[in-house]
Design an enzyme around this catalytic site. Structure first.
Site, PDB file in Angstrom:
ATOM      1  N   PRO A  12      -6.157  -7.160  -4.772  1.00  0.00           N
ATOM      2  CA  PRO A  12      -5.392  -8.368  -5.188  1.00  0.00           C
ATOM      3  C   PRO A  12      -4.347  -8.469  -3.896  1.00  0.00           C
ATOM      4  O   PRO A  12      -3.947  -8.137  -4.099  1.00  0.00           O
ATOM      5  CB  PRO A  12      -4.982  -7.996  -6.847  1.00  0.00           C
ATOM      6  CG  PRO A  12      -4.655  -6.574  -6.608  1.00  0.00           C
ATOM      7  CD  PRO A  12      -5.702  -6.187  -5.517  1.00  0.00           C
ATOM      8  N   GLU A  13      -4.973  -9.739  -3.769  1.00  0.00           N
ATOM      9  CA  GLU A  13      -3.856 -10.592  -2.863  1.00  0.00           C
ATOM     10  C   GLU A  13      -3.280 -12.044  -4.092  1.00  0.00           C
ATOM     11  O   GLU A  13      -2.621 -11.770  -4.739  1.00  0.00           O
ATOM     12  CB  GLU A  13      -4.658 -10.835  -1.579  1.00  0.00           C
ATOM     13  CG  GLU A  13      -5.135  -9.545  -0.918  1.00  0.00           C
ATOM     14  CD  GLU A  13      -5.572 -10.617   0.560  1.00  0.00           C
ATOM     15  OE1 GLU A  13      -4.901 -11.211   1.430  1.00  0.00           O
ATOM     16  OE2 GLU A  13      -6.132  -9.380   1.579  1.00  0.00           O
ATOM     17  N   HIS A 125      -7.008   6.136 -17.238  1.00  0.00           N
ATOM     18  CA  HIS A 125      -6.243   5.395 -16.337  1.00  0.00           C
ATOM     19  C   HIS A 125      -5.513   4.615 -17.130  1.00  0.00           C
ATOM     20  O   HIS A 125      -4.601   3.810 -16.661  1.00  0.00           O
ATOM     21  CB  HIS A 125      -6.652   5.296 -15.830  1.00  0.00           C
ATOM     22  CG  HIS A 125      -7.413   6.327 -15.111  1.00  0.00           C
ATOM     23  ND1 HIS A 125      -7.058   7.636 -13.773  1.00  0.00           N
ATOM     24  CD2 HIS A 125      -8.815   6.217 -14.407  1.00  0.00           C
ATOM     25  CE1 HIS A 125      -8.198   8.729 -14.125  1.00  0.00           C
ATOM     26  NE2 HIS A 125      -8.817   7.134 -14.389  1.00  0.00           N
ATOM     27  N   ARG A 144      -6.227   3.890  -9.790  1.00  0.00           N
ATOM     28  CA  ARG A 144      -5.543   4.961  -7.874  1.00  0.00           C
ATOM     29  C   ARG A 144      -4.061   4.981  -8.061  1.00  0.00           C
ATOM     30  O   ARG A 144      -3.798   5.249  -7.112  1.00  0.00           O
ATOM     31  CB  ARG A 144      -6.144   4.665  -7.021  1.00  0.00           C
ATOM     32  CG  ARG A 144      -7.673   4.579  -6.772  1.00  0.00           C
ATOM     33  CD  ARG A 144      -8.588   3.708  -6.103  1.00  0.00           C
ATOM     34  NE  ARG A 144      -8.251   4.786  -4.938  1.00  0.00           N
ATOM     35  CZ  ARG A 144      -8.166   3.893  -3.183  1.00  0.00           C
ATOM     36  NH1 ARG A 144      -8.525   2.977  -3.500  1.00  0.00           N
ATOM     37  NH2 ARG A 144      -7.675   4.622  -2.606  1.00  0.00           N
ATOM     38  N   ARG A 178       8.564 -11.665  18.786  1.00  0.00           N
ATOM     39  CA  ARG A 178       7.766 -10.772  17.997  1.00  0.00           C
ATOM     40  C   ARG A 178       7.339 -10.726  19.057  1.00  0.00           C
ATOM     41  O   ARG A 178       6.090 -11.055  19.437  1.00  0.00           O
ATOM     42  CB  ARG A 178       7.225 -11.245  16.517  1.00  0.00           C
ATOM     43  CG  ARG A 178       8.699 -11.502  15.047  1.00  0.00           C
ATOM     44  CD  ARG A 178       8.161 -10.962  14.539  1.00  0.00           C
ATOM     45  NE  ARG A 178       9.236 -10.687  14.015  1.00  0.00           N
ATOM     46  CZ  ARG A 178       9.945  -9.694  13.260  1.00  0.00           C
ATOM     47  NH1 ARG A 178       9.859  -8.547  13.403  1.00  0.00           N
ATOM     48  NH2 ARG A 178      11.218 -10.041  12.395  1.00  0.00           N
ATOM     49  N   ARG A 287      -5.794  -1.118   9.827  1.00  0.00           N
ATOM     50  CA  ARG A 287      -6.695  -2.252   8.707  1.00  0.00           C
ATOM     51  C   ARG A 287      -7.856  -2.756   9.976  1.00  0.00           C
ATOM     52  O   ARG A 287      -6.942  -3.111  11.200  1.00  0.00           O
ATOM     53  CB  ARG A 287      -5.199  -3.417   8.598  1.00  0.00           C
ATOM     54  CG  ARG A 287      -4.083  -2.693   8.005  1.00  0.00           C
ATOM     55  CD  ARG A 287      -4.472  -2.007   6.796  1.00  0.00           C
ATOM     56  NE  ARG A 287      -4.973  -3.413   5.712  1.00  0.00           N
ATOM     57  CZ  ARG A 287      -4.562  -4.173   5.024  1.00  0.00           C
ATOM     58  NH1 ARG A 287      -3.348  -3.736   4.855  1.00  0.00           N
ATOM     59  NH2 ARG A 287      -5.248  -4.876   4.058  1.00  0.00           N
TER      60      ARG A 287
END
Ligand SMILES: [Zn+2]
Length: 297
Positions: A12-13, A125, A144, A178, A287
């Protein structure tokens, strides 16, 4: 270890968390927590189990909303006699008498919140069950255990700024000086809260910026494009999610997230939807990043 591709659409984002939080708000706002059962696994618990239970029990759920990638339950109600002994030493008397608290849930990779009848099968779980005054149960399930449960006395601040609320000026300032790749900066939760791998790739594609470009080297104009792209991508995904809320929150089986049309994410080797160039994948800070070498500079 589960490979990244198999969890492509399940981590989920921000838009998914927004969707879930809205779904939960629709279902449980106004209800109250009567009692709480907490499992024996310690990993998901970021506050002591007794404190979580005492904070939730007897409280009314005023509202459920999102902060970054966290689900926030605003709680209100009488602090019971039991509770008052649990108030931290640093808090003032006045703060201690305030009946508000927050329950914070981070779903991690596989966490789920389910609203169901007590008779519903208990999923493996299951780490927490909140019995609600309405007779239903609110369950937290996480195979998890990267999910996190905690309670807060005050206003929870996940850090960073909300990508949907940040002004263009603020956004541009985040990346000033940055030296990291822009993709890494987008994922830095201390800068923007809630932007994850998928929507970072999709935003960079729409803005025409390669993921490896140094943040500081991107022009003001392109940062403006990126600001618009991030908000556009997140808003579209939230709009799509709105139609699948019930599928997600109520299901206790194989429900999945809504399908956001990925233009680059997960499409390595496939033709770019804009120019037919094959989509490339590079690994940045562990990533996967996907981009079109023709559309993104
Ligand atoms: Zn292209």
């Amino acid at each position: 270890m589960v490979s990244e591709s198999s969890i492509l659409n399940t981590v989920p984002e921000l838009p998914e968390v927004e969707t879930i939080a809205r779904g939960l708000d629709k279902r449980v706002a106004g209800d109250a927590v009567e009692s709480v059962w907490i499992g024996s696994r310690q990993q998901p618990l970021k506050s002591p189990p007794a404190v979580i239970a005492l904070t939730l029990e007897g409280k009314r759920i005023v509202r459920v909303h999102r902060a970054g990638k966290h689900i926030v339950f605003d709680l209100q109600g009488d602090a019971t006699a039991k509770k008052s002994t649990r108030v931290g030493r640093g808090q003032s008397r006045q703060a201690a008498s305030l009946p508000t608290a927050q329950w914070i849930v981070h779903l991690g990779m596989t966490g789920r919140m389910v609203v169901c009848e007590p008779a519903a099968d208990l999923a493996k779980h299951t780490h927490l069950i909140a019995k609600l005054a309405s007779g239903r149960e609110l369950r937290f399930i996480d195979p998890r255990m990267f999910g996190k449960l905690s309670v807060h006395a005050g206003d929870f601040d996940p850090g960073g700024v909300e990508p949907l609320e940040v002004s263009e000026e603020q956004f541009v300032a985040l990346f000033r000086g940055r030296k990291t790749p822009i993709k890494s900066a987008l994922l830095n939760q201390k800068l923007l809260r809630g932007v994850g791998n998928i929507y970072a790739d999709e935003s960079l594609f729409r803005a025409g910026i390669r993921p490896r470009r140094r943040a500081a080297a991107i022009t003001r104009e392109n940062l403006g494009k990126l600001h618009r792209a991030v908000r556009e991508v997140l808003r579209e995904a939230i709009a799509l999610g709105g139609s699948s809320i019930s599928d997600y929150v109520d299901a206790d089986g194989e429900e999945g997230f809504f399908q956001f049309q990925h233009r680059v994410y997960g499409r390595e080797g496939e033709p770019c939807l804009a120019c037919r160039t094959k989509i490339r994948r590079v690994v940045l800070a562990g990533r996967s990043s996907h981009y079109c070498s023709n559309c993104q500079k």
